[in-house]
Design a protein around this motif. Structure first.
Motif, mmCIF file in Angstrom:
data_model
loop_
_atom_site.group_PDB
_atom_site.id
_atom_site.type_symbol
_atom_site.label_atom_id
_atom_site.label_comp_id
_atom_site.label_asym_id
_atom_site.label_seq_id
_atom_site.Cartn_x
_atom_site.Cartn_y
_atom_site.Cartn_z
ATOM 1 N N ARG A 211 0.816 -1.217 0.000
ATOM 2 C CA ARG A 211 0.000 0.000 0.000
ATOM 3 C C ARG A 211 0.857 1.279 0.000
ATOM 4 O O ARG A 211 0.665 2.162 -0.846
ATOM 5 N N PRO A 212 1.810 1.443 0.939
ATOM 6 C CA PRO A 212 2.634 2.666 0.924
ATOM 7 C C PRO A 212 3.525 2.759 -0.314
ATOM 8 O O PRO A 212 3.843 3.863 -0.779
ATOM 9 N N ILE A 213 3.934 1.580 -0.879
ATOM 10 C CA ILE A 213 4.749 1.587 -2.095
ATOM 11 C C ILE A 213 3.918 2.118 -3.258
ATOM 12 O O ILE A 213 4.395 2.925 -4.072
ATOM 13 N N LEU A 214 2.660 1.659 -3.352
ATOM 14 C CA LEU A 214 1.773 2.130 -4.416
ATOM 15 C C LEU A 214 1.516 3.632 -4.268
ATOM 16 O O LEU A 214 1.536 4.374 -5.258
ATOM 17 N N LYS A 215 1.288 4.074 -3.050
ATOM 18 C CA LYS A 215 1.047 5.495 -2.808
ATOM 19 C C LYS A 215 2.234 6.323 -3.294
ATOM 20 O O LYS A 215 2.066 7.331 -3.993
ATOM 21 N N LYS A 216 3.442 5.890 -2.941
ATOM 22 C CA LYS A 216 4.642 6.622 -3.363
ATOM 23 C C LYS A 216 4.788 6.591 -4.887
ATOM 24 O O LYS A 216 5.099 7.612 -5.519
ATOM 25 N N ALA A 217 4.534 5.439 -5.495
ATOM 26 C CA ALA A 217 4.684 5.307 -6.945
ATOM 27 C C ALA A 217 3.723 6.231 -7.694
ATOM 28 O O ALA A 217 4.109 6.905 -8.656
ATOM 29 N N LEU A 218 2.472 6.271 -7.258
ATOM 30 C CA LEU A 218 1.472 7.102 -7.928
ATOM 31 C C LEU A 218 1.810 8.584 -7.800
ATOM 32 O O LEU A 218 1.731 9.338 -8.769
ATOM 33 N N ASN A 219 2.161 9.001 -6.603
ATOM 34 C CA ASN A 219 2.476 10.420 -6.389
ATOM 35 C C ASN A 219 3.762 10.821 -7.096
ATOM 36 O O ASN A 219 3.859 11.935 -7.628
ATOM 37 N N ASP A 220 4.742 9.898 -7.142
ATOM 38 C CA ASP A 220 5.971 10.185 -7.889
ATOM 39 C C ASP A 220 5.677 10.329 -9.378
ATOM 40 O O ASP A 220 6.233 11.212 -10.056
ATOM 41 N N GLN A 221 4.808 9.459 -9.906
ATOM 42 C CA GLN A 221 4.473 9.510 -11.330
ATOM 43 C C GLN A 221 3.792 10.825 -11.681
ATOM 44 O O GLN A 221 4.095 11.445 -12.706
ATOM 45 N N ILE A 222 2.879 11.270 -10.829
ATOM 46 C CA ILE A 222 2.193 12.537 -11.074
ATOM 47 C C ILE A 222 3.192 13.690 -11.036
ATOM 48 O O ILE A 222 3.156 14.596 -11.882
ATOM 49 N N SER A 223 4.105 13.670 -10.081
ATOM 50 C CA SER A 223 5.127 14.718 -9.991
ATOM 51 C C SER A 223 6.008 14.736 -11.228
ATOM 52 O O SER A 223 6.339 15.808 -11.767
ATOM 53 N N GLU A 224 6.402 13.556 -11.700
ATOM 54 C CA GLU A 224 7.247 13.478 -12.887
ATOM 55 C C GLU A 224 6.510 13.996 -14.125
ATOM 56 O O GLU A 224 7.103 14.692 -14.967
ATOM 57 N N MET A 225 5.239 13.659 -14.247
ATOM 58 C CA MET A 225 4.449 14.152 -15.383
ATOM 59 C C MET A 225 4.339 15.676 -15.353
ATOM 60 O O MET A 225 4.444 16.344 -16.385
ATOM 61 N N MET A 226 4.143 16.222 -14.154
ATOM 62 C CA MET A 226 4.072 17.673 -14.015
ATOM 63 C C MET A 226 5.401 18.318 -14.382
ATOM 64 O O MET A 226 5.433 19.335 -15.096
ATOM 65 N N ASN A 227 6.493 17.738 -13.909
ATOM 66 C CA ASN A 227 7.817 18.292 -14.210
ATOM 67 C C ASN A 227 8.120 18.231 -15.702
ATOM 68 O O ASN A 227 8.705 19.157 -16.271
ATOM 69 N N ASP A 228 7.705 17.132 -16.344
ATOM 70 C CA ASP A 228 7.926 17.010 -17.789
ATOM 71 C C ASP A 228 7.174 18.089 -18.553
ATOM 72 O O ASP A 228 7.699 18.676 -19.502
ATOM 73 N N LYS A 229 5.947 18.364 -18.147
ATOM 74 C CA LYS A 229 5.150 19.402 -18.815
ATOM 75 C C LYS A 229 5.799 20.778 -18.638
ATOM 76 O O LYS A 229 5.839 21.589 -19.559
ATOM 77 N N ILE A 230 6.308 21.015 -17.432
ATOM 78 C CA ILE A 230 6.957 22.305 -17.172
ATOM 79 C C ILE A 230 8.231 22.443 -18.011
ATOM 80 O O ILE A 230 8.509 23.496 -18.584
ATOM 81 N N LYS A 231 9.005 21.344 -18.107
ATOM 82 C CA LYS A 231 10.237 21.380 -18.903
ATOM 83 C C LYS A 231 9.937 21.642 -20.365
ATOM 84 O O LYS A 231 10.637 22.402 -21.033
ATOM 85 N N VAL A 232 8.888 21.004 -20.883
ATOM 86 C CA VAL A 232 8.504 21.214 -22.282
ATOM 87 C C VAL A 232 8.114 22.673 -22.502
ATOM 88 O O VAL A 232 8.505 23.305 -23.488
ATOM 89 N N ALA A 233 7.354 23.207 -21.555
ATOM 90 C CA ALA A 233 6.918 24.603 -21.686
ATOM 91 C C ALA A 233 8.097 25.558 -21.637
ATOM 92 O O ALA A 233 8.198 26.498 -22.427
ATOM 93 N N LEU A 234 9.042 25.302 -20.732
ATOM 94 C CA LEU A 234 10.182 26.205 -20.579
ATOM 95 C C LEU A 234 11.218 26.022 -21.675
ATOM 96 O O LEU A 234 11.849 26.988 -22.109
ATOM 97 N N GLY A 235 11.373 24.784 -22.150
ATOM 98 C CA GLY A 235 12.438 24.514 -23.097
ATOM 99 C C GLY A 235 12.031 24.528 -24.543
ATOM 100 O O GLY A 235 12.866 24.679 -25.425
#
Length: 364
Positions: A211-235
């Motif tokens: 359960r805590p592993i899944l929670k971390k994985a999901l939240n990490d994935q969302i953070s990575e997707m957000m960071n990728d979108k920001i990088k695309v916008a900035l770069g």
């Protein structure tokens, strides 16, 4: 000024006034009536925006809802108001009683900051327990703007709103469920993910372990997707990106500038005061019977607020200089020469309705 800009201005007004409106009546006057005025309703016309609307409930006669928005002589929206400091969770039952006794298809519960929109998706003529749209005027999401705009007088269409209300209701529910699962994955949700990557038995101990592993994985994935979108916008914007309406340079391609390289520019000190905004709403309402209220806009300057027709500075209806020492109404004559009138306060503007009307008529 388009609808988004009006919302931004109103949001600033609500934020500045929130702490000072302590009673229900003050909330109505300072926040709720201006909100519906922004939506294009003539809040001073009881045939369109009826205060203390009678909604008899069973054997109880004379029950009144705070406002009813009326179309073709029949109520279409009921509005129940509470003080800005009130928690709305305790007050929906009152509106629930009123809903089934009128022809209104929509109901709004508000404290001037939160606006909850209800209809009868589950059972006809019986208000749903949950709103299909809930808006915090201090934190309006981009996807909520077009839904709120549908409640503008000029856009209002019962069938159109009702057809999207069901989708909005379930989108809101799914987002709430997903947010809860991100915070605390259930056994079934955890088991769903384990089916594709864990071949052993899904015992309770296994579910609790992952359960805590899944929670971390999901939240990490969302953070990575957000960071990728920001990088695309900035770069990927060729040197700049627009953030919140401001064009920002790309840090990777823009050289650092020293203080000597930056020319000193005077920044205009323009602050739209609460008094100026209130005066603007007064003028809008005075002219609401002549043109669509969305066509009455304003542009602020350092020395006065300019009230315009269709955001055209050449079609200015009046200018208002509002200081503690003096309040002046300036209107253009037929030759665009200034005519000035001294005001005791902004509520004197109602005495100049005919003059303002004459100016507006020249632009039509």
């Amino acid at each position: 000024m388009d609808f988004v800009d009006q919302l931004k201005q109103f949001s600033k007004r609500a934020e500045s006034l929130q702490a000072t409106v302590q009673t229900e009546e003050a909330t109505k006057t300072a926040l709720i009536m201006p909100f519906f005025s922004m939506l294009g309703y003539d809040v001073f016309n009881p045939q369109e925006f009826t205060p203390e609307f009678t909604a008899d409930v069973g054997i109880k006669k004379g029950e009144k809802v705070d406002y009813a928005i009326v179309k073709d002589g029949k109520p279409v929206i009921l509005v129940e108001c509470k003080a800005a400091s009130e928690n709305l969770d305790r007050h929906d039952s009152q509106l629930f009683r009123y809903f089934g006794t009128t022809t209104a298809k929509f109901a709004i519960l508000t404290n001037g900051i939160i606006y909850r929109f209800y209809t009868d998706l589950d059972n006809q003529n019986k208000m749903d327990d949950d709103p299909f749209l809930s808006i915090n005027i201090l934190d309006i999401r981009d996807n909520q703007v077009p839904e709120l705009k549908k409640f503008c007088k000029s856009e209002f269409d019962i069938d159109s709103i009702f057809s999207t209300a069901s989708e909005l209701k379930y989108v809101h529910s799914f987002k709430a469920i997903f947010a809860a699962l991100l915070e605390n994955p259930t056994d079934d949700f955890t088991r769903l993910f384990l089916q594709s990557c864990y071949s052993g038995q899904k015992t309770q101990n296994v579910l609790d372990k992952f359960r805590p592993i899944l929670k971390k994985a999901l939240n990490d994935q969302i953070s990575e997707m957000m960071n990728d979108k920001i990088k695309v916008a900035l770069g990927g914007s060729g040197g700049s990106v627009t953030v919140a309406g401001i064009k920002m340079p790309d840090a990777a391609t823009t050289p650092e500038a020293s203080e000597e390289d930056i020319p000193e520019k005077r920044v205009p000190n323009i602050v739209t005061t609460e008094e100026e905004l209130e005066a603007y709403f007064i003028v809008k309402n005075l002219l609401s019977g002549i043109v669509d209220m969305h066509d009455i806009t304003y542009k602020d300057t350092e020395s006065y607020i300019n009230i315009l027709y269709k955001a055209n500075t050449r079609k200015w209806i009046c200018r208002l200089r509002l200081t503690d020492a003096q309040k002046t109404l300036i209107v253009p004559d037929e030759n665009k020469n200034d005519t000035k009138y001294q005001l005791q306060d902004i509520y004197d503007l109602s005495q100049y309705k005919d003059i303002l009307t004459a100016v507006l008529q020249r632009y039509l």
